[in-house]
Design a protein around this motif. Structure first.
Motif, PDB file in Angstrom:
ATOM      1  N   GLU A 150      43.014  47.941  49.398  1.00 55.71           N
ATOM      2  CA  GLU A 150      42.789  48.070  48.224  1.00 55.71           C
ATOM      3  C   GLU A 150      41.630  47.558  47.289  1.00 55.71           C
ATOM      4  OE1 GLU A 150      46.089  46.820  46.230  1.00 55.71           O
ATOM      5  OE2 GLU A 150      47.687  47.608  47.353  1.00 55.71           O
TER       6      GLU A 150
ATOM      7  N   LEU B  92      44.690  44.424  52.698  1.00 52.98           N
ATOM      8  CA  LEU B  92      44.939  44.380  51.580  1.00 52.98           C
ATOM      9  C   LEU B  92      43.148  44.918  50.790  1.00 52.98           C
ATOM     10  CD1 LEU B  92      46.173  44.761  48.762  1.00 52.98           C
ATOM     11  CD2 LEU B  92      46.567  41.924  48.722  1.00 52.98           C
TER      12      LEU B  92
ATOM     13  N   LYS C 132      46.702  38.829  46.747  1.00 53.25           N
ATOM     14  CA  LYS C 132      46.381  39.844  45.252  1.00 53.25           C
ATOM     15  C   LYS C 132      45.515  39.087  44.282  1.00 53.25           C
ATOM     16  CE  LYS C 132      47.792  44.552  43.516  1.00 53.25           C
ATOM     17  NZ  LYS C 132      48.301  45.217  43.363  1.00 53.25           N
TER      18      LYS C 132
ATOM     19  N   GLN D 247      41.531  39.707  43.521  1.00 53.69           N
ATOM     20  CA  GLN D 247      40.843  40.572  42.153  1.00 53.69           C
ATOM     21  C   GLN D 247      39.446  39.505  41.340  1.00 53.69           C
ATOM     22  OE1 GLN D 247      44.978  39.912  40.348  1.00 53.69           O
ATOM     23  NE2 GLN D 247      45.597  42.136  40.419  1.00 53.69           N
TER      24      GLN D 247
END
Length: 134
Positions: free
Chosen positions: A97, A93, A55, A59
């Motif tokens: 996301e 992911l 994650k 980002q």
């Protein structure tokens, strides 16, 4: 090419402002004067074997990557520290996301990793996937 390529350290998940400033900064300038560019290509090689950091890496990627033309090139192999499904969850992911999809992929099999203390045939396969925004 030298003027367009920047290699610099960055801690995943932290603010990417310094990365985007670096791409247009003139020698000695402290900022980019509001004209910061984002990256056309980002390369992550051997970075996704630990799912704990997926994650944070994503980002940083979406913060530093150009929204229209940016691409992320991910090279990886399966290290055996976690099941392959957990390593591959990076791409799920990224899609679900972070709005990134795999647009190209290939595999090169080198017949095993034969180094000091290692004779693991599975680690000889190297995978590369290219991701772009949906």
């Amino acid at each position: 090419v030298k003027e367009r390529v920047v290699i610099m350290p960055h801690t995943w998940g932290e603010d990417v402002e310094r990365l985007t400033q670096q791409t247009t900064k003139e020698e000695g300038d402290d900022d980019c004067g509001g004209v910061c560019e984002k990256a056309d290509f980002l390369i992550a090689s051997d970075c996704i074997y630990n799912p704990t950091y997926h994650k944070a890496l994503l980002q940083s990627v979406v913060g530093a990557m150009d929204k229209n033309n940016g691409m992320l090139i991910v090279g990886y192999s399966f290290h055996g520290n976690v099941p392959p499904s957990q390593t591959l969850n990076f791409f799920t992911l990224a899609n679900v996301e972070f709005g990134l999809k795999v647009i190209c992929e290939f595999k090169k099999d080198y017949g095993g990793q034969m180094g000091i203390g290692s004779e693991d045939e599975k680690r000889g396969a190297v995978y590369v996937k290219v991701l772009a925004r949906k």
